[in-house]
Design a protein around this motif. Structure first.
Motif, PDB file in Angstrom:
ATOM      1  N   ALA A   1       0.832  -1.209   0.000  1.00 45.05           N
ATOM      2  CA  ALA A   1       0.000   0.000   0.000  1.00 45.05           C
ATOM      3  C   ALA A   1       0.867   1.259   0.000  1.00 45.05           C
ATOM      4  CB  ALA A   1      -0.930  -0.015   1.206  1.00 45.05           C
ATOM      5  N   LYS A   2       1.941   1.254   0.769  1.00 46.39           N
ATOM      6  CA  LYS A   2       2.826   2.423   0.803  1.00 46.39           C
ATOM      7  C   LYS A   2       3.499   2.650  -0.542  1.00 46.39           C
ATOM      8  CE  LYS A   2       3.988   2.882   5.669  1.00 46.39           C
ATOM      9  NZ  LYS A   2       5.098   2.919   6.635  1.00 46.39           N
ATOM     10  N   THR A   3       3.842   1.588  -1.235  1.00 49.18           N
ATOM     11  CA  THR A   3       4.439   1.707  -2.558  1.00 49.18           C
ATOM     12  C   THR A   3       3.455   2.346  -3.528  1.00 49.18           C
ATOM     13  OG1 THR A   3       5.832  -0.224  -2.178  1.00 49.18           O
ATOM     14  CG2 THR A   3       5.467   0.418  -4.476  1.00 49.18           C
ATOM     15  N   LEU A   4       2.207   1.934  -3.468  1.00 52.22           N
ATOM     16  CA  LEU A   4       1.204   2.509  -4.363  1.00 52.22           C
ATOM     17  C   LEU A   4       0.943   3.973  -4.031  1.00 52.22           C
ATOM     18  CD1 LEU A   4      -1.282  -0.458  -4.694  1.00 52.22           C
ATOM     19  CD2 LEU A   4       0.255   0.447  -6.424  1.00 52.22           C
ATOM     20  N   ILE A   5       0.993   4.336  -2.755  1.00 55.31           N
ATOM     21  CA  ILE A   5       0.848   5.738  -2.367  1.00 55.31           C
ATOM     22  C   ILE A   5       1.965   6.566  -2.998  1.00 55.31           C
ATOM     23  CG2 ILE A   5       1.018   7.361  -0.434  1.00 55.31           C
ATOM     24  CD1 ILE A   5      -0.409   5.236   1.286  1.00 55.31           C
ATOM     25  N   ALA A   6       3.189   6.075  -2.897  1.00 59.03           N
ATOM     26  CA  ALA A   6       4.333   6.788  -3.472  1.00 59.03           C
ATOM     27  C   ALA A   6       4.197   6.913  -4.988  1.00 59.03           C
ATOM     28  CB  ALA A   6       5.622   6.079  -3.105  1.00 59.03           C
ATOM     29  N   GLU A   7       3.739   5.867  -5.641  1.00 63.66           N
ATOM     30  CA  GLU A   7       3.551   5.911  -7.092  1.00 63.66           C
ATOM     31  C   GLU A   7       2.514   6.954  -7.487  1.00 63.66           C
ATOM     32  OE1 GLU A   7       2.491   2.057  -8.559  1.00 63.66           O
ATOM     33  OE2 GLU A   7       4.483   1.222  -8.189  1.00 63.66           O
ATOM     34  N   LYS A   8       1.387   6.963  -6.775  1.00 67.80           N
ATOM     35  CA  LYS A   8       0.317   7.904  -7.096  1.00 67.80           C
ATOM     36  C   LYS A   8       0.751   9.341  -6.832  1.00 67.80           C
ATOM     37  CE  LYS A   8      -3.522   4.741  -6.507  1.00 67.80           C
ATOM     38  NZ  LYS A   8      -4.406   4.897  -7.649  1.00 67.80           N
TER      39      LYS A   8
ATOM     40  N   GLU B   1       1.103  12.361  -9.570  1.00 64.95           N
ATOM     41  CA  GLU B   1       0.439  13.657  -9.397  1.00 64.95           C
ATOM     42  C   GLU B   1       1.436  14.796  -9.558  1.00 64.95           C
ATOM     43  OE1 GLU B   1      -1.486  13.663  -5.610  1.00 64.95           O
ATOM     44  OE2 GLU B   1      -2.972  12.172  -6.194  1.00 64.95           O
ATOM     45  N   LYS B   2       2.623  14.644  -8.981  1.00 62.50           N
ATOM     46  CA  LYS B   2       3.640  15.685  -9.101  1.00 62.50           C
ATOM     47  C   LYS B   2       4.086  15.848 -10.539  1.00 62.50           C
ATOM     48  CE  LYS B   2       5.580  15.405  -4.464  1.00 62.50           C
ATOM     49  NZ  LYS B   2       6.750  15.081  -3.665  1.00 62.50           N
ATOM     50  N   GLN B   3       4.237  14.720 -11.238  1.00 63.95           N
ATOM     51  CA  GLN B   3       4.676  14.770 -12.626  1.00 63.95           C
ATOM     52  C   GLN B   3       3.621  15.436 -13.510  1.00 63.95           C
ATOM     53  OE1 GLN B   3       5.382  10.953 -14.407  1.00 63.95           O
ATOM     54  NE2 GLN B   3       6.904  11.778 -15.815  1.00 63.95           N
ATOM     55  N   SER B   4       2.357  15.117 -13.289  1.00 59.73           N
ATOM     56  CA  SER B   4       1.302  15.709 -14.113  1.00 59.73           C
ATOM     57  C   SER B   4       1.105  17.192 -13.756  1.00 59.73           C
ATOM     58  CB  SER B   4      -0.009  14.951 -13.939  1.00 59.73           C
ATOM     59  OG  SER B   4      -0.487  15.083 -12.617  1.00 59.73           O
ATOM     60  N   ALA B   5       1.380  17.571 -12.521  1.00 60.42           N
ATOM     61  CA  ALA B   5       1.271  18.978 -12.125  1.00 60.42           C
ATOM     62  C   ALA B   5       2.419  19.802 -12.712  1.00 60.42           C
ATOM     63  CB  ALA B   5       1.275  19.093 -10.613  1.00 60.42           C
ATOM     64  N   ALA B   6       3.561  19.180 -12.931  1.00 55.20           N
ATOM     65  CA  ALA B   6       4.713  19.901 -13.469  1.00 55.20           C
ATOM     66  C   ALA B   6       4.553  20.218 -14.956  1.00 55.20           C
ATOM     67  CB  ALA B   6       5.975  19.077 -13.256  1.00 55.20           C
ATOM     68  N   LYS B   7       3.700  19.486 -15.636  1.00 53.05           N
ATOM     69  CA  LYS B   7       3.533  19.696 -17.078  1.00 53.05           C
ATOM     70  C   LYS B   7       2.609  20.833 -17.383  1.00 53.05           C
ATOM     71  CE  LYS B   7       4.588  15.095 -18.617  1.00 53.05           C
ATOM     72  NZ  LYS B   7       4.143  13.914 -19.349  1.00 53.05           N
TER      73      LYS B   7
END
Length: 70
Positions: free
Chosen positions: A53-60, A64-70
């Motif tokens: 679950a923690k891995t999936l949190i980090a992925e999500k 989100e950060k990557q899509s916000a940077a674009k």
């Protein structure tokens, strides 16, 4: 819980799942300490569930950060 089921949840849902798994893991550790736990394999299962679950949190959050940077 399977990874496919966890992927359907949002970050808040995953954090709730982590909190629930941590409580379960704590209870299992207390049972083990008092010699009440018969199936010690449950400890491994909950520990891996928390990590999953923690891995999936980090992925999500990274997505989100990557899509916000674009």
């Amino acid at each position: 819980m399977k990874t496919a089921e966890l992927r359907k949840k949002d970050v808040a849902g995953l954090q709730a799942e982590v909190k629930e798994l941590q409580k379960a893991h704590f209870n299992l550790r207390m049972q083990k300490a008092t010699q009440q736990l018969s199936n010690t394999g449950q400890l491994k299962i909950t520990r891996r569930g928390i990590a999953r679950a923690k891995t999936l949190i980090a992925e999500k959050q990274a997505a989100e950060k990557q899509s916000a940077a674009k």
